[in-house]
Write a protein that holds these residues in place. Structure first.
Motif, PDB file in Angstrom:
ATOM      1  N   ASN A   1      84.243  38.469  50.556  1.00 45.35           N
ATOM      2  CA  ASN A   1      84.012  37.079  50.175  1.00 45.35           C
ATOM      3  C   ASN A   1      84.665  36.730  48.848  1.00 45.35           C
ATOM      4  O   ASN A   1      85.061  35.586  48.625  1.00 45.35           O
ATOM      5  N   GLN A   2      84.793  37.699  47.944  1.00 38.49           N
ATOM      6  CA  GLN A   2      85.334  37.411  46.612  1.00 38.49           C
ATOM      7  C   GLN A   2      86.855  37.551  46.546  1.00 38.49           C
ATOM      8  O   GLN A   2      87.493  36.912  45.719  1.00 38.49           O
ATOM      9  N   TRP A   3      87.450  38.416  47.404  1.00 35.18           N
ATOM     10  CA  TRP A   3      88.885  38.635  47.321  1.00 35.18           C
ATOM     11  C   TRP A   3      89.637  37.428  47.848  1.00 35.18           C
ATOM     12  O   TRP A   3      89.279  36.831  48.870  1.00 35.18           O
ATOM     13  N   LYS A   4      90.705  37.056  47.150  1.00 34.22           N
ATOM     14  CA  LYS A   4      91.539  35.924  47.544  1.00 34.22           C
ATOM     15  C   LYS A   4      92.985  36.392  47.708  1.00 34.22           C
ATOM     16  O   LYS A   4      93.404  37.373  47.095  1.00 34.22           O
ATOM     17  N   GLU A   5      93.734  35.674  48.535  1.00 26.99           N
ATOM     18  CA  GLU A   5      95.130  36.005  48.802  1.00 26.99           C
ATOM     19  C   GLU A   5      95.923  36.051  47.504  1.00 26.99           C
ATOM     20  O   GLU A   5      95.875  35.117  46.698  1.00 26.99           O
ATOM     21  N   GLY A   6      96.663  37.150  47.282  1.00 22.49           N
ATOM     22  CA  GLY A   6      97.469  37.302  46.074  1.00 22.49           C
ATOM     23  C   GLY A   6      96.732  37.925  44.908  1.00 22.49           C
ATOM     24  O   GLY A   6      97.353  38.210  43.880  1.00 22.49           O
ATOM     25  N   GLN A   7      95.429  38.146  45.028  1.00 22.77           N
ATOM     26  CA  GLN A   7      94.675  38.749  43.947  1.00 22.77           C
ATOM     27  C   GLN A   7      95.056  40.217  43.808  1.00 22.77           C
ATOM     28  O   GLN A   7      95.100  40.949  44.797  1.00 22.77           O
ATOM     29  N   PRO A   8      95.362  40.699  42.579  1.00 17.74           N
ATOM     30  CA  PRO A   8      95.819  42.087  42.419  1.00 17.74           C
ATOM     31  C   PRO A   8      94.706  43.083  42.730  1.00 17.74           C
ATOM     32  O   PRO A   8      93.515  42.777  42.642  1.00 17.74           O
ATOM     33  N   ARG A   9      95.129  44.269  43.073  1.00 20.86           N
ATOM     34  CA  ARG A   9      94.192  45.347  43.396  1.00 20.86           C
ATOM     35  C   ARG A   9      93.610  45.916  42.116  1.00 20.86           C
ATOM     36  O   ARG A   9      94.315  46.076  41.112  1.00 20.86           O
ATOM     37  N   SER A  10      92.342  46.238  42.140  1.00 21.58           N
ATOM     38  CA  SER A  10      91.670  46.747  40.960  1.00 21.58           C
ATOM     39  C   SER A  10      91.964  48.240  40.777  1.00 21.58           C
ATOM     40  O   SER A  10      91.670  49.047  41.651  1.00 21.58           O
ATOM     41  N   GLY A  11      92.557  48.594  39.648  1.00 20.60           N
ATOM     42  CA  GLY A  11      92.745  49.996  39.301  1.00 20.60           C
ATOM     43  C   GLY A  11      94.058  50.612  39.713  1.00 20.60           C
ATOM     44  O   GLY A  11      94.508  51.577  39.092  1.00 20.60           O
ATOM     45  N   ARG A  12      94.725  50.111  40.734  1.00 20.43           N
ATOM     46  CA  ARG A  12      96.003  50.675  41.193  1.00 20.43           C
ATOM     47  C   ARG A  12      96.779  49.639  41.975  1.00 20.43           C
ATOM     48  O   ARG A  12      96.238  48.604  42.377  1.00 20.43           O
ATOM     49  N   GLY A  13      98.064  49.925  42.202  1.00 17.61           N
ATOM     50  CA  GLY A  13      98.914  49.000  42.924  1.00 17.61           C
ATOM     51  C   GLY A  13      98.674  49.061  44.423  1.00 17.61           C
ATOM     52  O   GLY A  13      98.054  49.998  44.932  1.00 17.61           O
ATOM     53  N   PRO A  14      99.183  48.082  45.180  1.00 16.69           N
ATOM     54  CA  PRO A  14      98.972  48.062  46.636  1.00 16.69           C
ATOM     55  C   PRO A  14      99.522  49.299  47.337  1.00 16.69           C
ATOM     56  O   PRO A  14      98.937  49.746  48.330  1.00 16.69           O
ATOM     57  N   ARG A  15     100.623  49.866  46.847  1.00 15.51           N
ATOM     58  CA  ARG A  15     101.239  51.029  47.502  1.00 15.51           C
ATOM     59  C   ARG A  15     100.889  52.349  46.816  1.00 15.51           C
ATOM     60  O   ARG A  15     101.517  53.371  47.092  1.00 15.51           O
ATOM     61  N   ASP A  16      99.879  52.330  45.931  1.00 15.28           N
ATOM     62  CA  ASP A  16      99.458  53.556  45.250  1.00 15.28           C
ATOM     63  C   ASP A  16      98.298  54.191  46.004  1.00 15.28           C
ATOM     64  O   ASP A  16      97.424  53.498  46.531  1.00 15.28           O
ATOM     65  N   ILE A  17      98.276  55.524  46.048  1.00  9.66           N
ATOM     66  CA  ILE A  17      97.172  56.261  46.665  1.00  9.66           C
ATOM     67  C   ILE A  17      96.335  56.902  45.563  1.00  9.66           C
ATOM     68  O   ILE A  17      96.784  57.044  44.428  1.00  9.66           O
ATOM     69  N   ARG A  18      95.123  57.273  45.915  1.00 10.56           N
ATOM     70  CA  ARG A  18      94.249  57.929  44.951  1.00 10.56           C
ATOM     71  C   ARG A  18      94.734  59.351  44.676  1.00 10.56           C
ATOM     72  O   ARG A  18      95.324  59.984  45.561  1.00 10.56           O
ATOM     73  N   PRO A  19      94.495  59.871  43.463  1.00  9.00           N
ATOM     74  CA  PRO A  19      94.911  61.258  43.168  1.00  9.00           C
ATOM     75  C   PRO A  19      94.261  62.248  44.121  1.00  9.00           C
ATOM     76  O   PRO A  19      93.090  62.104  44.491  1.00  9.00           O
ATOM     77  N   ILE A  20      95.023  63.258  44.518  1.00  7.08           N
ATOM     78  CA  ILE A  20      94.552  64.260  45.480  1.00  7.08           C
ATOM     79  C   ILE A  20      94.340  65.583  44.760  1.00  7.08           C
ATOM     80  O   ILE A  20      95.232  66.083  44.070  1.00  7.08           O
ATOM     81  N   TYR A  21      93.140  66.149  44.938  1.00  4.51           N
ATOM     82  CA  TYR A  21      92.850  67.508  44.456  1.00  4.51           C
ATOM     83  C   TYR A  21      92.642  68.387  45.681  1.00  4.51           C
ATOM     84  O   TYR A  21      91.806  68.092  46.538  1.00  4.51           O
TER      85      TYR A  21
END
Length: 270
Positions: free
Chosen positions: A37-57
């Motif tokens: 409900n809060q996300w809107k078109e064009g709103q940036p991703r929180s914490g990382r870019g759209p094509r970034d993945i989370r760090p893997i251990y």
């Protein structure tokens, strides 16, 4: 001594002397409705870019009793995997190819809502996807009348798509740790469509607010695809774009898994 025995009640389980209340997150949104409900078109991703993945251990060889094992952690997704086999199949019929079995279990505390210890349709669905991702990479024709059992234990869950991807990576690494001959390492990556944007490696909240999700698995060393899974409304062109985005980042994941295997094998060769 008598005073201590008078305070000790043998008829009940005595708890610890000190106890602390559980700490909950400020906002619990198990269905992802708040994000949607809060996300809107064009709103940036929180914490990382759209094509970034989370760090893997990734850590190999944590279960001594298994032939091969691996533990993978990507932010709030934590999975332990153990491989047993190859061992003689219990079936009386002769099979020219070995059998690959995958079993997935959630710990009761893995989700926001406590899960029942019994298996359900979600466990079987994830097991089927991981099995499909790995099946074409293992040389089962070299293991007649044998079976390989893979047990995937989800310790913390941050999205079904992430569990499928991380579970496939951990299972492939555990198979390599067990010394089972394969055509190549299998890596996996998930994506989702938020509006017209492609976000890689979505969390549970992001995937719940997306109109479609996508999971890719393949062997980057051979340039082959072992499995693709799509859920939701997505055009063929968007599916191809998600596939290309996942394939691009899978090369980096493959290098990370290969480095973890080499690092684990190095002390034994020294």
């Amino acid at each position: 001594m008598s005073h201590w025995q008078s305070n000790f009640d043998r008829r009940r389980i005595n708890g610890p002397e000190e106890s602390f209340p559980p700490v909950y997150e400020d906002e619990e949104d198990p269905d992802g409705l708040l994000f949607a409900n809060q996300w809107k078109e064009g709103q940036p991703r929180s914490g990382r870019g759209p094509r970034d993945i989370r760090p893997i251990y990734l850590q190999l060889g944590l279960t001594n009793q298994a032939n091969g094992s691996a533990y993978i952690e990507t932010a709030k997704t934590k999975i332990a995997c153990a491989v047993y086999g190859p061992r003689q199949s219990k079936s009386t019929t002769y099979n020219e190819k070995g059998r690959l079995n995958v079993e997935v279990k959630f710990t009761p505390f893995s989700c926001i809502r406590r899960r029942a210890p019994m298996r359900d349709a979600e466990d079987r669905s994830i097991a089927t996807q991981i099995h499909q991702a790995l099946l074409s990479s293992v040389r089962l024709e070299l293991l007649p009348k044998s079976s390989i059992d893979i047990f995937v234990n989800i310790i913390e869950n941050d999205g079904i798509e992430g569990c499928i991807a991380a579970g496939s990576i951990a299972a492939s690494a555990a198979l390599a740790d067990a010394g089972i001959e394969m055509l190549g390492l299998v890596v996996s990556c998930s994506a989702c469509m938020l509006g017209n944007e492609i976000w890689l490696d979505p969390t549970d909240e992001e995937a719940s607010g997306a109109r479609a999700t996508f999971v890719y698995a393949g062997m980057p060393a051979l340039g082959t695809i072992t499995s693709m899974w799509q859920n939701g409304k997505m055009s063929p062109q968007e599916s191809i774009q998600c596939l290309e985005a996942c394939q691009e980042v899978s090369t980096e994941i493959h290098l990370h898994v290969a480095d973890a295997l080499l690092e684990y094998a190095a002390p034994s060769n020294a």
